[in-house]
Enzyme design. Structure first.
Site, mmCIF file in Angstrom:
data_model
loop_
_atom_site.group_PDB
_atom_site.id
_atom_site.type_symbol
_atom_site.label_atom_id
_atom_site.label_comp_id
_atom_site.label_asym_id
_atom_site.label_seq_id
_atom_site.Cartn_x
_atom_site.Cartn_y
_atom_site.Cartn_z
ATOM 1 N N LYS A 259 0.862 -1.198 0.000
ATOM 2 C CA LYS A 259 0.000 0.000 0.000
ATOM 3 C C LYS A 259 0.892 1.239 0.000
ATOM 4 C CE LYS A 259 -2.784 3.380 1.686
ATOM 5 N NZ LYS A 259 -2.385 4.733 2.146
ATOM 6 N N ASP A 275 -5.015 4.772 -15.880
ATOM 7 C CA ASP A 275 -6.037 3.942 -15.248
ATOM 8 C C ASP A 275 -5.477 3.361 -13.941
ATOM 9 O OD1 ASP A 275 -7.751 1.836 -14.527
ATOM 10 O OD2 ASP A 275 -8.311 1.437 -16.600
HETATM 11 P P1 NAD Z 1 -6.875 4.115 -27.151
HETATM 12 O O1 NAD Z 1 -7.557 3.040 -27.920
HETATM 13 O O2 NAD Z 1 -7.578 5.397 -26.959
HETATM 14 O O3 NAD Z 1 -5.446 4.417 -27.795
HETATM 15 C C1 NAD Z 1 -4.661 3.419 -28.359
HETATM 16 C C2 NAD Z 1 -4.555 3.631 -29.860
HETATM 17 O O4 NAD Z 1 -3.874 4.850 -30.139
HETATM 18 C C3 NAD Z 1 -3.727 2.559 -30.518
HETATM 19 O O5 NAD Z 1 -4.529 1.455 -30.826
HETATM 20 C C4 NAD Z 1 -3.157 3.275 -31.751
HETATM 21 O O6 NAD Z 1 -3.979 3.062 -32.870
HETATM 22 C C5 NAD Z 1 -3.214 4.740 -31.380
HETATM 23 N N1 NAD Z 1 -1.879 5.374 -31.184
HETATM 24 C C6 NAD Z 1 -1.509 6.612 -31.628
HETATM 25 N N2 NAD Z 1 -0.255 6.908 -31.263
HETATM 26 C C7 NAD Z 1 0.218 5.841 -30.599
HETATM 27 C C8 NAD Z 1 1.467 5.537 -29.969
HETATM 28 N N3 NAD Z 1 2.500 6.395 -29.963
HETATM 29 N N4 NAD Z 1 1.593 4.355 -29.329
HETATM 30 C C9 NAD Z 1 0.566 3.482 -29.307
HETATM 31 N N5 NAD Z 1 -0.621 3.695 -29.891
HETATM 32 C C10 NAD Z 1 -0.812 4.866 -30.533
HETATM 33 O O7 NAD Z 1 -6.470 3.643 -25.702
HETATM 34 P P2 NAD Z 1 -5.801 2.326 -25.124
HETATM 35 O O8 NAD Z 1 -4.489 2.751 -24.562
HETATM 36 O O9 NAD Z 1 -5.828 1.169 -26.052
HETATM 37 O O10 NAD Z 1 -6.815 1.998 -23.911
HETATM 38 C C11 NAD Z 1 -6.791 2.744 -22.714
HETATM 39 C C12 NAD Z 1 -8.171 2.906 -22.143
HETATM 40 O O11 NAD Z 1 -8.820 1.655 -22.010
HETATM 41 C C13 NAD Z 1 -8.117 3.493 -20.764
HETATM 42 O O12 NAD Z 1 -9.043 4.554 -20.694
HETATM 43 C C14 NAD Z 1 -8.574 2.334 -19.872
HETATM 44 O O13 NAD Z 1 -9.178 2.828 -18.695
HETATM 45 C C15 NAD Z 1 -9.522 1.613 -20.752
HETATM 46 N N6 NAD Z 1 -9.858 0.196 -20.491
HETATM 47 C C16 NAD Z 1 -9.257 -0.546 -19.517
HETATM 48 C C17 NAD Z 1 -9.608 -1.879 -19.322
HETATM 49 C C18 NAD Z 1 -8.881 -2.696 -18.285
HETATM 50 O O14 NAD Z 1 -7.864 -2.253 -17.761
HETATM 51 N N7 NAD Z 1 -9.333 -3.912 -17.942
HETATM 52 C C19 NAD Z 1 -10.599 -2.447 -20.113
HETATM 53 C C20 NAD Z 1 -11.208 -1.676 -21.110
HETATM 54 C C21 NAD Z 1 -10.838 -0.339 -21.294
#
Ligand code: NAD
Length: 424
Positions: A259, A275
């Site tokens: 913690k 997150d």
């Molecule tokens: P996102 O989909 O908004 O962004 C990812 C996308 O950004 C990639 O797929 C890519 O196409 C693009 N991108 C552009 N520039 C990039 C770079 N430099 N590097 C990588 N990708 C790039 O978000 P994400 O990161 O896939 O998902 C994060 C969100 O999902 C958070 O808000 C989280 O809370 C949520 N989430 C979490 C869970 C979980 O933890 N169990 C489940 C579902 C959703």
């Protein structure tokens, strides 16, 4: 740029913000979104979650003194808990005498799981899926050409058979390099896209298709040396090691030890709009990887008798997507940190976790946690007792001096102060 800013605590928040912006080489307005009046607007919040009725304010402070992999960084931390930011800054000041924090990582690989049910021949299904590795990787990559163009994308497939109380299941893991994203949406999309083909190959059906928050292909590690002479001497060093050994062997202690680590980790994760639940789930699952819940860090004495702290945690944090992009205060926090990649952000988060943990273990092994904590907590107590903004300092000072940091006493002190007698 230096993260050494002595006397920062004596500034007003506004002055402090200006000083911090200047020290970080940012223009004066860069940190303005951290002002409650200029940060997230209700209309923006309304696009982020459902049924919005308001916002809740969490203080954002800056931890000073951090050197991470040779770079000084001022670290924004969002937390409601007094003493956390001061403790991290203190530990970082001690660690910088030996070069600060040194980090490493496994890379940015996240795992998505596809659950296969009703496979008639689970062992053979596993091998058929592994034989289709390249086809599945290509199918996954086709979902995110942008990620692939940035050097990321699906990198591997692994498959296990799992004995469960409802019978055998086949679990496919898709490993995806998500670069600078947290990656949940990215890998969930891929998992859903490959599932029909997985079902076809398996001759069975798929059920869950979602990432695992046990992000053990995305580990960040931090290491630092805390000289014995700066932490109270050889006995305190020995006692910190004994405290660490306790947390390495006992789940009750490990929960509190971890913690303390999360006090630092979650504060930076929250400030940067990442997150917190995903990171916490990852860290605690890592703490239980041996089958027993244990400490995420370790403190041991090196040949010179100094304390070496090491921490290893899964850190699914990103700079694109999620609230990091949508929240103006999170963007300002990322600018302040000056990190260019998700790996640099993870390295910073790990370093803060280790600093936080060291500060707590040192205090526990030396004078106990309450002295420092309650002194800083006194201002919260004074405010809870009804002290106005211009009365808080005087009331806090008095209850600390009296050694009675309690709301009842703060109320008496406040009443006396208002009556002009100064004596409760
Ligand atoms: P996102 O989909 O908004 O962004 C990812 C996308 O950004 C990639 O797929 C890519 O196409 C693009 N991108 C552009 N520039 C990039 C770079 N430099 N590097 C990588 N990708 C790039 O978000 P994400 O990161 O896939 O998902 C994060 C969100 O999902 C958070 O808000 C989280 O809370 C949520 N989430 C979490 C869970 C979980 O933890 N169990 C489940 C579902 C959703």
């Amino acid at each position: 740029m230096t993260s050494r800013l002595p006397g920062l605590r004596d500034h007003t928040p506004l002055d402090r913000r200006r000083t911090i912006a200047e020290a970080a080489g940012l223009d004066a307005e860069a940190l303005a979104p951290l002002d409650p009046a200029a940060g997230l607007a209700l209309s923006q919040a309304d696009h982020m979650v459902e049924n919005v009725i308001g916002l809740i304010g969490i203080p954002v402070g800056v931890a000073t003194n951090f050197t991470i992999d040779g770079v000084d960084r001022l670290v924004p931390m969002a937390t409601e808990e007094p003493s956390v930011i001061a403790a991290a800054s203190n530990a970082a000041r001690i660690a910088r005498t030996t070069g600060g924090f040194f980090t490493s990582s496994t890379g940015d690989v996240m795992i998505a799981q596809v659950q296969v049910l009703d496979a008639v021949d689970p062992a053979a299904t596993r091998l058929r899926l592994l034989e289709a590795r390249d086809e599945l990787l290509a199918l996954a990559d086709a979902q995110d050409p942008l990620l692939v163009s940035l050097g990321g994308g699906a990198v591997d497939v692994s498959v296990r058979t799992l004995e469960t109380r409802t019978g055998p299941q086949v679990i496919l893991h898709l490993h995806v390099d998500v670069r600078d994203a947290m990656g949940a949406n990215a890998v969930n999309t891929m998992a859903e896209a490959i599932a029909p083909r997985v079902a076809e190959i398996a001759g069975a059906r798929t059920l869950l298709r979602i990432l695992s928050n046990k992000a053990d292909r995305r580990l960040a590690r931090a290491r630092a040396v805390f000289p014995a002479e700066l932490i109270g001497g050889a006995q305190v060093a020995a006692d910190i090691e004994a405290a660490s050994a306790f947390a390495e062997a006992d789940a009750y202690r490990a929960a509190t030890h971890n913690k303390g680590i999360m006090n630092g980790i979650t504060a930076v994760v929250l400030a940067t709009g990442n997150d917190t639940r995903a990171v916490e789930a990852g860290c605690h699952s890592h703490a239980a990887r041996s089958g027993s819940y244990r400490a995420l860090s370790r403190f041991e004495r090196n040949a010179a008798g100094d304390i070496v702290g090491t921490l290893e945690v899964p850190l699914a944090v990103g700079l694109v997507g999620g609230a990091t992009r949508a929240h103006p205060a999170a963007q300002a926090a990322v600018r302040l940190l000056g990190v260019a990649t998700a790996q640099q952000l993870a390295a910073t988060v790990a370093a803060v976790g280790l600093a936080q943990n060291f500060a707590a273990c040192r205090a526990l092994a030396a004078e106990g946690i309450q002295r420092g904590h309650m002194t800083l907590h006194a201002r919260t107590i004074a405010a809870s007792a009804g002290a106005a903004v211009d009365e808080v300092a005087a009331v806090a000072e008095r209850i600390v001096a009296d050694g009675r940091i309690r709301v009842e006493h703060a109320r008496d002190v406040l009443a006396a102060l208002r009556a002009g007698s100064g004596t409760p």
